[in-house]
Scaffold this motif. Structure first.
Motif, PDB file in Angstrom:
ATOM      1  N   ASN A  21     -42.237  17.368  13.997  1.00 24.14           N
ATOM      2  CA  ASN A  21     -41.594  16.282  13.257  1.00 24.14           C
ATOM      3  C   ASN A  21     -42.523  15.081  13.286  1.00 24.14           C
ATOM      4  OD1 ASN A  21     -39.106  17.635  12.920  1.00 24.14           O
ATOM      5  ND2 ASN A  21     -38.483  17.056  14.996  1.00 24.14           N
ATOM      6  N   GLN A  62     -26.346  14.890   8.844  1.00 23.56           N
ATOM      7  CA  GLN A  62     -26.838  16.147   9.440  1.00 23.56           C
ATOM      8  C   GLN A  62     -26.414  17.372   8.622  1.00 23.56           C
ATOM      9  OE1 GLN A  62     -25.167  13.820  11.148  1.00 23.56           O
ATOM     10  NE2 GLN A  62     -23.695  14.656  12.610  1.00 23.56           N
ATOM     11  N   LYS A  73     -32.603  16.267  15.749  1.00 21.15           N
ATOM     12  CA  LYS A  73     -32.145  17.282  16.711  1.00 21.15           C
ATOM     13  C   LYS A  73     -31.267  18.366  16.060  1.00 21.15           C
ATOM     14  CE  LYS A  73     -28.251  14.513  18.518  1.00 21.15           C
ATOM     15  NZ  LYS A  73     -28.556  13.192  17.950  1.00 21.15           N
ATOM     16  N   TYR A  74     -30.774  18.088  14.881  1.00 19.52           N
ATOM     17  CA  TYR A  74     -29.938  19.081  14.198  1.00 19.52           C
ATOM     18  C   TYR A  74     -30.763  20.082  13.386  1.00 19.52           C
ATOM     19  CZ  TYR A  74     -26.125  15.868  15.230  1.00 19.52           C
ATOM     20  OH  TYR A  74     -25.210  15.078  15.867  1.00 19.52           O
ATOM     21  N   LYS A  94     -34.184  22.612  12.350  1.00 15.31           N
ATOM     22  CA  LYS A  94     -35.121  23.581  12.929  1.00 15.31           C
ATOM     23  C   LYS A  94     -36.508  23.440  12.313  1.00 15.31           C
ATOM     24  CE  LYS A  94     -31.799  27.235  13.956  1.00 15.31           C
ATOM     25  NZ  LYS A  94     -30.641  26.938  13.070  1.00 15.31           N
ATOM     26  N   ASN A 111     -41.247  20.850  18.145  1.00 10.10           N
ATOM     27  CA  ASN A 111     -40.166  19.852  18.017  1.00 10.10           C
ATOM     28  C   ASN A 111     -39.478  19.543  19.330  1.00 10.10           C
ATOM     29  OD1 ASN A 111     -40.512  19.334  15.385  1.00 10.10           O
ATOM     30  ND2 ASN A 111     -39.109  20.948  14.711  1.00 10.10           N
TER      31      ASN A 111
END
Ligand code: NCD
Length: 330
Positions: A24, A107, A135-136, A138, A330
């Protein structure tokens, strides 16, 4: 021709020292000198490739979700052009057409979009919202501006421009950041990205638009900086003059905006005392801070800076999707 260019880029990307795959890009804080140097090397290769043949197939079959909850011309279009020049395609999502209008959470919107695409670029008006939603997800998420928080990809293209325009050297420079330092997310990221280098920072703004304390505290740990209300106190020593607009949309009342709007107006006469090799930068849009009579001055670097934006974003897309790493960055 296309295949050969793709191979050249692949080799360049394989030669970088730092890991990137599935990364990210959310904050200046992820970038040290080594990572910046890798990014600049790949960006130089992107520039060459575009000059030679316009595009290649490196990201053929990949889809970028370009999600903008705030207006954008440069960031949105440069990411789209970047993706297309690398052979990929883009899905553009604007709030007026998205289910966020129906009350969907950010999200949920992004989790759905990543079922279709391979990488997401997100701009959102709320500070912290972009890192918060990572964080939600992939797949890689790139922060294209989170309110008054950060604008890391802009800081990266700004950094590339500084080193590209000034003979590859960043250590030793005096860099003036001018304008709305309170609300400008580009300077919030750039000032702190520059702590990786031995530079002198000069913050020039009206008293009500000073650089926030939390940013100054961070800069202070590594660098010398001073604050000013008048540009002529620092212009003579400047190697870089980075101008920003007053961020009208961040003001709670119009009256406060009108008090500071028009504080700075850089023109040819202003530049007469500046160094011959100084560069003038601006993330754009400009709304009167730089007069058009500066545009023809070789020191005016802001349109070159915009072009660099596309090459840097090509590198970010390529590195996050095909760069070194085990895919779990990530
Ligand atoms: C900047 C932004 O959106 O923060 N623009 C950009 O991305 N080039 C600067 C601004 O809007 O003033």
């Amino acid at each position: 021709m296309y295949d050969m260019q793709t191979r050249i880029l692949q080799q360049r990307i394989e030669s970088v020292k730092t890991t990137w795959l599935n990364m990210n890009v959310l904050s200046y804080s992820q970038f040290n000198r080594e990572r910046l140097s890798d990014l600049c090397l790949v960006t130089n290769a992107m520039r060459k490739m575009v000059a030679k043949c316009g595009g290649c197939d490196l990201l053929k079959g990949k889809i970028l979700n370009n999600v903008f909850f705030e207006p954008s011309t440069r960031t949105m279009c440069s990411f789209e052009s970047a993706m297309q020049r690398l052979g990929g395609t883009t899905v553009r999502v604007l709030p007026s057409h998205s289910s966020s209008k129906k009350g969907e959470t950010l999200q949920d919107t992004l989790r759905c979009l990543e079922c279709y695409g391979d990488i997401t670029v997100l701009r959102h008006p709320e500070k912290g919202s972009v890192p918060g939603v990572a964080k939600y997800l992939k797949k890689p998420l790139l922060n294209a501006g989170d309110g008054v928080g950060e604008h890391p990809t802009q800081a990266l293209l700004d950094f590339y421009t500084i080193q590209n325009e000034l003979d590859g050297k960043v250590d030793g420079l005096t860099i003036v950041l001018l304008g709305d330092l309170k609300n400008g997310r580009t300077v919030h990221s750039l000032a702190r990205l520059l702590i990786n280098y031995d530079v002198k920072l000069r913050f020039v703004s009206p008293a009500s638009l000073k650089m926030p304390e939390y940013i100054k505290e961070e800069v202070q740990k590594k660098l010398e900086f001073t604050e000013h209300e008048h540009l002529n106190e620092v212009l003579k020593e400047a190697d870089v003059l980075y101008v920003t607009r007053v961020q009208k949309e961040r003001f709670e009342n119009q009256e406060d905006y009108l008090k500071v709007q028009g504080t700075f107006n850089i023109n040819q006469e202003t530049l007469s005392i500046a160094k011959e090799k100084m560069i003038v930068m601006h993330p754009l849009p400009r709304v009167g801070e730089i007069h058009e009579d500066v545009d023809s001055d070789p020191r005016a670097a802001y349109f070159r800076q915009m072009e660099n934006g596309m090459y840097v974003r090509m590198s970010l897309l390529a590195l996050c999707l095909t760069g070194r790493g085990d895919g779990n960055e990530n």
